[in-house]
Design an enzyme around this catalytic site. Structure first.
Site, PDB file in Angstrom:
ATOM      1  N   GLU A 196       0.801  -1.226   0.000  1.00 55.76           N
ATOM      2  CA  GLU A 196       0.000   0.000   0.000  1.00 55.76           C
ATOM      3  C   GLU A 196       0.833   1.276   0.000  1.00 55.76           C
ATOM      4  O   GLU A 196       0.501   2.247  -0.676  1.00 55.76           O
ATOM      5  CB  GLU A 196      -0.971   0.015   1.192  1.00 55.76           C
ATOM      6  CG  GLU A 196      -2.190  -0.886   1.024  1.00 55.76           C
ATOM      7  CD  GLU A 196      -1.959  -2.354   1.354  1.00 55.76           C
ATOM      8  OE1 GLU A 196      -0.796  -2.764   1.512  1.00 55.76           O
ATOM      9  OE2 GLU A 196      -2.946  -3.095   1.438  1.00 55.76           O
TER      10      GLU A 196
HETATM   11  N1  COA Z   1      -6.928  -2.952  -8.847  1.00 53.13           N
HETATM   12  C1  COA Z   1      -7.460  -2.772 -10.062  1.00 53.13           C
HETATM   13  N2  COA Z   1      -7.038  -3.409 -11.170  1.00 53.13           N
HETATM   14  C2  COA Z   1      -6.025  -4.278 -11.018  1.00 53.13           C
HETATM   15  C3  COA Z   1      -5.424  -4.533  -9.766  1.00 53.13           C
HETATM   16  C4  COA Z   1      -5.913  -3.818  -8.645  1.00 53.13           C
HETATM   17  N3  COA Z   1      -5.433  -4.013  -7.415  1.00 53.13           N
HETATM   18  N4  COA Z   1      -4.443  -5.432  -9.949  1.00 53.13           N
HETATM   19  C5  COA Z   1      -4.445  -5.748 -11.247  1.00 53.13           C
HETATM   20  N5  COA Z   1      -5.393  -5.047 -11.906  1.00 53.13           N
HETATM   21  C6  COA Z   1      -5.718  -5.087 -13.338  1.00 53.13           C
HETATM   22  C7  COA Z   1      -4.627  -4.419 -14.175  1.00 53.13           C
HETATM   23  O1  COA Z   1      -4.821  -3.014 -14.205  1.00 53.13           O
HETATM   24  C8  COA Z   1      -4.854  -5.077 -15.514  1.00 53.13           C
HETATM   25  O2  COA Z   1      -5.944  -4.454 -16.163  1.00 53.13           O
HETATM   26  P1  COA Z   1      -5.914  -4.246 -17.778  1.00 53.13           P
HETATM   27  O3  COA Z   1      -5.947  -5.641 -18.335  1.00 53.13           O
HETATM   28  O4  COA Z   1      -7.150  -3.476 -18.034  1.00 53.13           O
HETATM   29  O5  COA Z   1      -4.631  -3.517 -18.083  1.00 53.13           O
HETATM   30  C9  COA Z   1      -5.278  -6.491 -15.126  1.00 53.13           C
HETATM   31  O6  COA Z   1      -5.714  -6.418 -13.776  1.00 53.13           O
HETATM   32  C10 COA Z   1      -4.158  -7.490 -15.175  1.00 53.13           C
HETATM   33  O7  COA Z   1      -3.078  -6.970 -14.463  1.00 53.13           O
HETATM   34  P2  COA Z   1      -1.578  -7.014 -15.003  1.00 53.13           P
HETATM   35  O8  COA Z   1      -0.753  -6.106 -14.149  1.00 53.13           O
HETATM   36  O9  COA Z   1      -1.530  -6.779 -16.482  1.00 53.13           O
HETATM   37  O10 COA Z   1      -1.259  -8.559 -14.712  1.00 53.13           O
HETATM   38  P3  COA Z   1       0.083  -9.255 -14.283  1.00 53.13           P
HETATM   39  O11 COA Z   1      -0.229 -10.700 -14.215  1.00 53.13           O
HETATM   40  O12 COA Z   1       1.212  -8.810 -15.147  1.00 53.13           O
HETATM   41  O13 COA Z   1       0.400  -8.696 -12.791  1.00 53.13           O
HETATM   42  C11 COA Z   1      -0.133  -8.147 -10.497  1.00 53.13           C
HETATM   43  C12 COA Z   1      -0.468  -9.007 -11.718  1.00 53.13           C
HETATM   44  C13 COA Z   1      -1.148  -8.523  -9.430  1.00 53.13           C
HETATM   45  C14 COA Z   1       1.302  -8.444 -10.019  1.00 53.13           C
HETATM   46  C15 COA Z   1      -0.221  -6.639 -10.845  1.00 53.13           C
HETATM   47  O14 COA Z   1      -1.429  -6.399 -11.528  1.00 53.13           O
HETATM   48  C16 COA Z   1      -0.165  -5.719  -9.649  1.00 53.13           C
HETATM   49  O15 COA Z   1       0.916  -5.431  -9.149  1.00 53.13           O
HETATM   50  N6  COA Z   1      -1.344  -5.224  -9.191  1.00 53.13           N
HETATM   51  C17 COA Z   1      -1.435  -4.290  -8.074  1.00 53.13           C
HETATM   52  C18 COA Z   1      -1.335  -5.030  -6.782  1.00 53.13           C
HETATM   53  C19 COA Z   1      -1.360  -4.093  -5.586  1.00 53.13           C
HETATM   54  O16 COA Z   1      -0.476  -3.281  -5.380  1.00 53.13           O
HETATM   55  N7  COA Z   1      -2.386  -4.255  -4.748  1.00 53.13           N
HETATM   56  C20 COA Z   1      -2.581  -3.469  -3.563  1.00 53.13           C
HETATM   57  C21 COA Z   1      -3.881  -2.740  -3.682  1.00 53.13           C
HETATM   58  S1  COA Z   1      -4.173  -1.782  -2.222  1.00 53.13           S
END
Ligand code: COA
Length: 264
Positions: free
Chosen positions: A140
């Site tokens: 976060e």
């Molecule tokens: N909120 C909203 N959307 C999210 C999300 C979140 N927490 N995590 C992933 N997504 C969405 C991405 O924006 C992407 O959307 P798109 O296809 O429209 O571009 C989709 O999910 C796939 O994510 P992507 O990053 O392309 O997949 P990945 O497999 O390469 O990576 C993660 C997956 C989870 C490692 C990466 O998405 C990430 O770091 N997400 C944030 C996690 C985070 O910090 N969470 C804390 C929230 S308080």
């Protein structure tokens, strides 16, 4: 018991009394918005009230367990007047509480990513089994926020000392590290995940259903009391519990060298 329609979860209750609750927003890595929050609360309340449910297994469909709070939804909440903004956070906390306080044991099957609230869901479950390569993190601070709503659940699981490092660093860490800090019960190779979860569920199913709920409540009841108070609580606790039909059956079965027939 009919569970009704769910948009963001898939629910499946087996004949064995195992309710599978699967997060079902794989396109956004099971990030949770208001609908997921409401549906999780509803699903775990059902689990509480349905006598046919013995154990709940929480998992995520697709590549990830959960990428935490849906950041688009979080942005929308930030635009709300303070009172509504606060209410929505309290509703989210209620979803985590419904997992932690569920009277049935909750096993989390964790794979892929369990970031932010995904780490929180892992902490809210009673027993979490993760793949060794699952990516965890209280990320976060990297987004300019803090793991506020999930903090009580995470701190309860891993302790304040470890939380201080992980909340501040916001680094990602793997399943092995999650096991080391006590966030998960076991980290296993990916091809063993389902087998190990099934083994844990099978173990839970051999125990008295009410005893399992009582064991969860006992930990809460004893926590934070000094020994004198704790002894008063636990004496009353075992006195009422051992008089129940379930306990009588469990003890009689042992003495009669047979398997218990659990009575609900
Ligand atoms: N909120 C909203 N959307 C999210 C999300 C979140 N927490 N995590 C992933 N997504 C969405 C991405 O924006 C992407 O959307 P798109 O296809 O429209 O571009 C989709 O999910 C796939 O994510 P992507 O990053 O392309 O997949 P990945 O497999 O390469 O990576 C993660 C997956 C989870 C490692 C990466 O998405 C990430 O770091 N997400 C944030 C996690 C985070 O910090 N969470 C804390 C929230 S308080």
């Amino acid at each position: 018991m009919a569970y009704g329609d769910f948009e963001t979860l898939e629910l499946e209750l087996g004949d064995d009394g195992v309710l599978h609750v699967r997060l079902d927003r794989p396109d956004v890595r099971n990030a949770f918005n208001g609908t997921v929050v409401d549906e999780l609360t509803k699903a775990f309340r059902h689990a509480d009230n349905d006598g046919d449910v013995r154990v709940v297994v929480l998992s995520g469909k697709g590549k990830s367990f959960s990428a935490g709070a849906d950041l688009a939804w979080m942005q929308e909440q930030a635009e709300l007047p303070q009172e509504d903004n606060e209410r929505s956070a309290a509703v989210m906390a209620g979803a985590f509480l419904s997992i932690a306080r569920c009277s049935k044991p909750v096993v989390a099957r964790v794979h892929g990513h369990a970031l932010g609230g995904g780490t929180g869901l892992t902490a809210a479950a009673d027993i979490a089994i993760a793949t060794e390569d699952t990516s965890f993190g209280l990320t976060e601070v990297k987004l300019g926020i803090v793991p506020a709503v999930i903090s009580p659940f995470v701190i309860q699981k891993i302790g304040e000392g470890r939380a201080r490092a992980l909340f501040l660093l916001g680094n990602r860490f793997d399943g092995r590290e999650a096991e080391r800090v006590g966030l998960v019960h076991r980290a296993v190779p990916a091809d063993q995940l389902d087998g190990v979860v099934e083994g844990i569920v099978a173990e839970l199913l051999t125990s008295g259903p009410r005893a399992l709920g009582s064991a969860k409540a006992l930990i809460r009841a004893v926590h934070g009391h000094d020994l004198d108070d704790a002894i008063r609580i636990t004496s009353r606790w075992i006195a009422s519990l051992r008089a129940t039909p379930e306990a009588r059956e469990g003890m009689a079965a042992f003495l009669e060298k047979r398997k218990p027939q659990w009575v609900q």
